[in-house]
Design a protein around this motif. Structure first.
Motif, PDB file in Angstrom:
ATOM      1  N   ILE A 127       0.819  -1.146  -0.121  1.00  0.00           N
ATOM      2  CA  ILE A 127      -0.036  -0.162   0.092  1.00  0.00           C
ATOM      3  C   ILE A 127       0.865   1.223   0.002  1.00  0.00           C
ATOM      4  CG2 ILE A 127      -1.672   1.102   1.191  1.00  0.00           C
ATOM      5  CD1 ILE A 127      -2.760  -1.392   2.199  1.00  0.00           C
ATOM      6  N   ALA A 128       1.901   1.244   0.770  1.00  0.00           N
ATOM      7  CA  ALA A 128       2.833   2.416   1.040  1.00  0.00           C
ATOM      8  C   ALA A 128       3.606   2.703  -0.410  1.00  0.00           C
ATOM      9  CB  ALA A 128       3.594   2.086   2.078  1.00  0.00           C
ATOM     10  N   VAL A 129       4.083   1.539  -0.953  1.00  0.00           N
ATOM     11  CA  VAL A 129       4.754   1.640  -2.562  1.00  0.00           C
ATOM     12  C   VAL A 129       3.755   2.434  -3.357  1.00  0.00           C
ATOM     13  CG1 VAL A 129       5.777   0.611  -4.296  1.00  0.00           C
ATOM     14  CG2 VAL A 129       6.550   0.247  -2.068  1.00  0.00           C
ATOM     15  N   ASP A 130       2.650   1.798  -3.470  1.00  0.00           N
ATOM     16  CA  ASP A 130       1.512   2.505  -4.440  1.00  0.00           C
ATOM     17  C   ASP A 130       1.126   4.040  -3.930  1.00  0.00           C
ATOM     18  OD1 ASP A 130      -0.594   2.046  -6.440  1.00  0.00           O
ATOM     19  OD2 ASP A 130      -2.020   1.993  -4.823  1.00  0.00           O
ATOM     20  N   PHE A 131       1.092   4.146  -2.772  1.00  0.00           N
ATOM     21  CA  PHE A 131       0.723   5.539  -2.446  1.00  0.00           C
ATOM     22  C   PHE A 131       1.951   6.401  -2.896  1.00  0.00           C
ATOM     23  CE2 PHE A 131       0.894   8.968   0.860  1.00  0.00           C
ATOM     24  CZ  PHE A 131      -0.082   9.730   0.353  1.00  0.00           C
ATOM     25  N   GLY A 132       3.084   6.040  -2.598  1.00  0.00           N
ATOM     26  CA  GLY A 132       4.324   6.715  -2.971  1.00  0.00           C
ATOM     27  C   GLY A 132       4.412   7.077  -4.534  1.00  0.00           C
ATOM     28  N   LEU A 133       4.085   5.929  -5.214  1.00  0.00           N
ATOM     29  CA  LEU A 133       3.841   5.944  -6.648  1.00  0.00           C
ATOM     30  C   LEU A 133       3.022   6.979  -7.262  1.00  0.00           C
ATOM     31  CD1 LEU A 133       4.609   2.325  -7.613  1.00  0.00           C
ATOM     32  CD2 LEU A 133       6.177   3.899  -7.892  1.00  0.00           C
ATOM     33  N   GLY A 134       2.064   6.859  -6.302  1.00  0.00           N
ATOM     34  CA  GLY A 134       0.884   7.861  -7.136  1.00  0.00           C
ATOM     35  C   GLY A 134       1.101   9.281  -6.798  1.00  0.00           C
ATOM     36  N   LEU A 135       1.838   9.546  -5.742  1.00  0.00           N
ATOM     37  CA  LEU A 135       2.265  11.074  -5.671  1.00  0.00           C
ATOM     38  C   LEU A 135       2.790  11.603  -6.642  1.00  0.00           C
ATOM     39  CD1 LEU A 135       3.108  10.850  -1.956  1.00  0.00           C
ATOM     40  CD2 LEU A 135       1.218  11.871  -2.728  1.00  0.00           C
ATOM     41  N   VAL A 136       3.725  10.788  -7.461  1.00  0.00           N
ATOM     42  CA  VAL A 136       4.509  11.661  -8.484  1.00  0.00           C
ATOM     43  C   VAL A 136       3.539  11.989  -9.692  1.00  0.00           C
ATOM     44  CG1 VAL A 136       5.924  10.917 -10.506  1.00  0.00           C
ATOM     45  CG2 VAL A 136       6.420   9.861  -8.155  1.00  0.00           C
ATOM     46  N   PRO A 137       3.321  13.163 -10.139  1.00  0.00           N
ATOM     47  CA  PRO A 137       2.354  13.506 -11.114  1.00  0.00           C
ATOM     48  C   PRO A 137       2.477  12.967 -12.528  1.00  0.00           C
ATOM     49  CG  PRO A 137       3.389  15.468 -10.372  1.00  0.00           C
ATOM     50  CD  PRO A 137       4.295  14.233  -9.854  1.00  0.00           C
ATOM     51  N   ILE A 138       1.336  12.387 -13.032  1.00  0.00           N
ATOM     52  CA  ILE A 138       1.112  11.890 -14.250  1.00  0.00           C
ATOM     53  C   ILE A 138       1.635  10.333 -14.444  1.00  0.00           C
ATOM     54  CG2 ILE A 138       1.177  11.828 -16.700  1.00  0.00           C
ATOM     55  CD1 ILE A 138       0.820  14.976 -16.350  1.00  0.00           C
ATOM     56  N   VAL A 139       2.977  10.189 -14.282  1.00  0.00           N
ATOM     57  CA  VAL A 139       3.778   9.128 -14.726  1.00  0.00           C
ATOM     58  C   VAL A 139       3.505   8.280 -13.350  1.00  0.00           C
ATOM     59  CG1 VAL A 139       6.006   7.969 -14.721  1.00  0.00           C
ATOM     60  CG2 VAL A 139       5.462  10.043 -16.058  1.00  0.00           C
ATOM     61  N   GLY A 140       3.404   8.627 -12.425  1.00  0.00           N
ATOM     62  CA  GLY A 140       3.236   8.142 -10.909  1.00  0.00           C
ATOM     63  C   GLY A 140       2.233   7.319 -11.188  1.00  0.00           C
ATOM     64  N   ASP A 141       0.878   8.061 -11.445  1.00  0.00           N
ATOM     65  CA  ASP A 141      -0.285   7.440 -11.640  1.00  0.00           C
ATOM     66  C   ASP A 141      -0.454   6.336 -12.574  1.00  0.00           C
ATOM     67  OD1 ASP A 141      -1.637   9.236  -9.745  1.00  0.00           O
ATOM     68  OD2 ASP A 141      -1.953  10.599 -11.192  1.00  0.00           O
ATOM     69  N   LEU A 142       0.155   6.366 -13.677  1.00  0.00           N
ATOM     70  CA  LEU A 142       0.148   5.084 -14.649  1.00  0.00           C
ATOM     71  C   LEU A 142       1.038   4.035 -14.099  1.00  0.00           C
ATOM     72  CD1 LEU A 142       1.106   7.358 -17.779  1.00  0.00           C
ATOM     73  CD2 LEU A 142      -1.114   6.231 -17.087  1.00  0.00           C
ATOM     74  N   VAL A 143       2.106   4.307 -13.351  1.00  0.00           N
ATOM     75  CA  VAL A 143       3.146   3.168 -12.718  1.00  0.00           C
ATOM     76  C   VAL A 143       2.173   2.528 -11.673  1.00  0.00           C
ATOM     77  CG1 VAL A 143       4.919   2.565 -11.603  1.00  0.00           C
ATOM     78  CG2 VAL A 143       5.310   4.248 -13.606  1.00  0.00           C
ATOM     79  N   SER A 144       1.268   3.322 -10.992  1.00  0.00           N
ATOM     80  CA  SER A 144       0.470   2.993  -9.853  1.00  0.00           C
ATOM     81  C   SER A 144      -0.602   2.010 -10.353  1.00  0.00           C
ATOM     82  CB  SER A 144      -0.050   4.205  -8.998  1.00  0.00           C
ATOM     83  OG  SER A 144      -0.998   3.948  -8.141  1.00  0.00           O
ATOM     84  N   VAL A 145      -1.165   2.288 -11.526  1.00  0.00           N
ATOM     85  CA  VAL A 145      -2.150   1.485 -11.901  1.00  0.00           C
ATOM     86  C   VAL A 145      -1.481  -0.085 -12.386  1.00  0.00           C
ATOM     87  CG1 VAL A 145      -3.343   1.199 -14.355  1.00  0.00           C
ATOM     88  CG2 VAL A 145      -3.503   3.259 -12.920  1.00  0.00           C
ATOM     89  N   CYS A 146      -0.245   0.091 -12.753  1.00  0.00           N
ATOM     90  CA  CYS A 146       0.344  -1.348 -13.161  1.00  0.00           C
ATOM     91  C   CYS A 146       0.845  -1.974 -11.879  1.00  0.00           C
ATOM     92  CB  CYS A 146       1.744  -1.171 -14.207  1.00  0.00           C
ATOM     93  SG  CYS A 146       1.236  -0.299 -15.751  1.00  0.00           S
ATOM     94  N   TYR A 147       1.067  -1.178 -10.960  1.00  0.00           N
ATOM     95  CA  TYR A 147       1.570  -1.975  -9.652  1.00  0.00           C
ATOM     96  C   TYR A 147       0.519  -2.691  -8.949  1.00  0.00           C
ATOM     97  CZ  TYR A 147       3.972  -2.681  -5.209  1.00  0.00           C
ATOM     98  OH  TYR A 147       4.567  -3.076  -4.271  1.00  0.00           O
ATOM     99  N   LYS A 148      -1.083  -2.363  -8.683  1.00  0.00           N
ATOM    100  CA  LYS A 148      -1.981  -3.055  -8.560  1.00  0.00           C
ATOM    101  C   LYS A 148      -1.803  -3.581  -7.063  1.00  0.00           C
ATOM    102  CE  LYS A 148      -3.596  -4.466 -13.179  1.00  0.00           C
ATOM    103  NZ  LYS A 148      -3.780  -3.051 -13.566  1.00  0.00           N
ATOM    104  N   ALA A 149      -1.590  -2.735  -5.977  1.00  0.00           N
ATOM    105  CA  ALA A 149      -1.435  -3.121  -4.667  1.00  0.00           C
ATOM    106  C   ALA A 149      -2.397  -4.042  -3.963  1.00  0.00           C
ATOM    107  CB  ALA A 149      -0.954  -1.888  -3.650  1.00  0.00           C
ATOM    108  N   ASN A 150      -3.481  -3.704  -4.277  1.00  0.00           N
ATOM    109  CA  ASN A 150      -4.590  -4.576  -3.661  1.00  0.00           C
ATOM    110  C   ASN A 150      -4.601  -6.092  -4.195  1.00  0.00           C
ATOM    111  OD1 ASN A 150      -5.863  -2.412  -1.869  1.00  0.00           O
ATOM    112  ND2 ASN A 150      -6.388  -1.564  -3.762  1.00  0.00           N
ATOM    113  N   SER A 151      -4.410  -6.151  -5.425  1.00  0.00           N
ATOM    114  CA  SER A 151      -4.393  -7.350  -6.204  1.00  0.00           C
ATOM    115  C   SER A 151      -3.292  -8.173  -5.433  1.00  0.00           C
ATOM    116  CB  SER A 151      -4.144  -7.286  -7.657  1.00  0.00           C
ATOM    117  OG  SER A 151      -5.321  -6.821  -8.168  1.00  0.00           O
TER     118      SER A 151
END
Length: 191
Positions: free
Chosen positions: A136-160
Motif C-alpha cells: 500500500i505504501a509503495v502504491d501511495f508513494g508512486l501515486g504522488l508523482v504527477p502523471i507518470v506515477g499514476d500510470l505506474v501505480s495502475v500497473c503496480y496493483k497493490a490490492n491485487s
C-alpha cells in the motif's frame, strides 16, 4: 493489444521486473480450467480452456473464506474493473488522477481492503501485515508523482498483490493445521 499499452507495459517491466498481476502469471481473481467439449453433430471432442472465478481452497474455513472472497471482490473493483487498450485498471486508477485528494482517497480505499483482511480468524501475523502495508505504501508513494506515477501505480496493483499475500497466508496456515502430526517417540508397551 493497443499501441498505447506497449510503453506502459515496458515501463512496468523495467520498474517491477517480470511480476505481472492478472496475466500469464498468478492471477488473484480467476483460474483457468480445462474441460472436454463434445460436438453435438459429429460426436468429436476437444479440450477447451475457460476462465472462472478462483475458488476458495477447501482447507480454509467458511468464515475466512467469506473474508477472502470479500477482499477479492473489493480488490478487483479497485484494481482491475475496466479494460482499455489491453490494460486493466480499476477505480483507483480513475480516482488517482485527481491531484493530492485522489491520492489520499486511494490510500484510504486500500487501507479499507487491508482492514477487511485483518478480520480473519486470529488476525494477520506481523510479517504478512508488513507485506500488505508495504504494498500500500509503495502504491501511495508512486501515486504522488504527477502523471507518470499514476500510470505506474495502475500497473503496480497493490490490492491485487495483497489478495495474493492473504491467500498464500491462509493456505499455508490451514494446510499446516490440517497436516497430521507424526510423533517420533515410541510409547512403551505395558506388560
Amino acid at each position: 493489444m493497443g499501441l498505447a499499452s506497449y510503453p506502459l507495459k515496458y515501463l512496468a517491466r523495467k520498474v517491477f521486473g517480470d511480476v505481472e498481476i492478472g496475466s500469464a502469471f498468478e492471477d488473484p481473481f480467476f483460474e483457468e480450467v480445462e474441460f472436454e467439449k463434445r460436438s453435438f453433430w459429429s460426436g468429436s471432442s476437444k479440450i477447451v480452456k475457460k476462465r472462472r472465478d478462483k475458488s476458495i481452497p477447501d482447507s480454509i474455513p467458511q468464515a475466512d473464506g467469506k473474508i477472502l472472497r470479500r477482499v477479492r471482490k473489493r480488490a478487483y473493483s479497485l484494481d482491475m474493473k475496466f479494460h482499455i487498450f489491453g490494460i486493466r485498471f480499476g477505480w483507483l486508477g480513475v480516482i488517482g488522477i485527481l491531484p493530492v485528494v485522489g491520492d489520499i482517497l486511494v490510500l484510504w480505499l486500500s487501507l479499507q481492503v487491508y482492514k477487511e483482511a485483518m478480520k480473519i480468524n486470529g488476525g494477520l501475523p506481523p510479517t504478512v501485515s508488513a507485506q500488505m502495508i508495504t504494498n500500500i505504501a509503495v502504491d501511495f508513494g508512486l501515486g504522488l508523482v504527477p502523471i507518470v506515477g499514476d500510470l505506474v501505480s495502475v500497473c503496480y496493483k497493490a490490492n491485487s498483490r495483497n489478495v495474493l499475500v492473504l491467500e498464500k497466508h491462509l493456505k499455508s496456515k490451514y494446510n499446516r493445521l490440517a497436516a497430521p502430526v507424526t510423533s517420533t517417540k515410541r510409547t512403551p508397551v505395558m506388560q
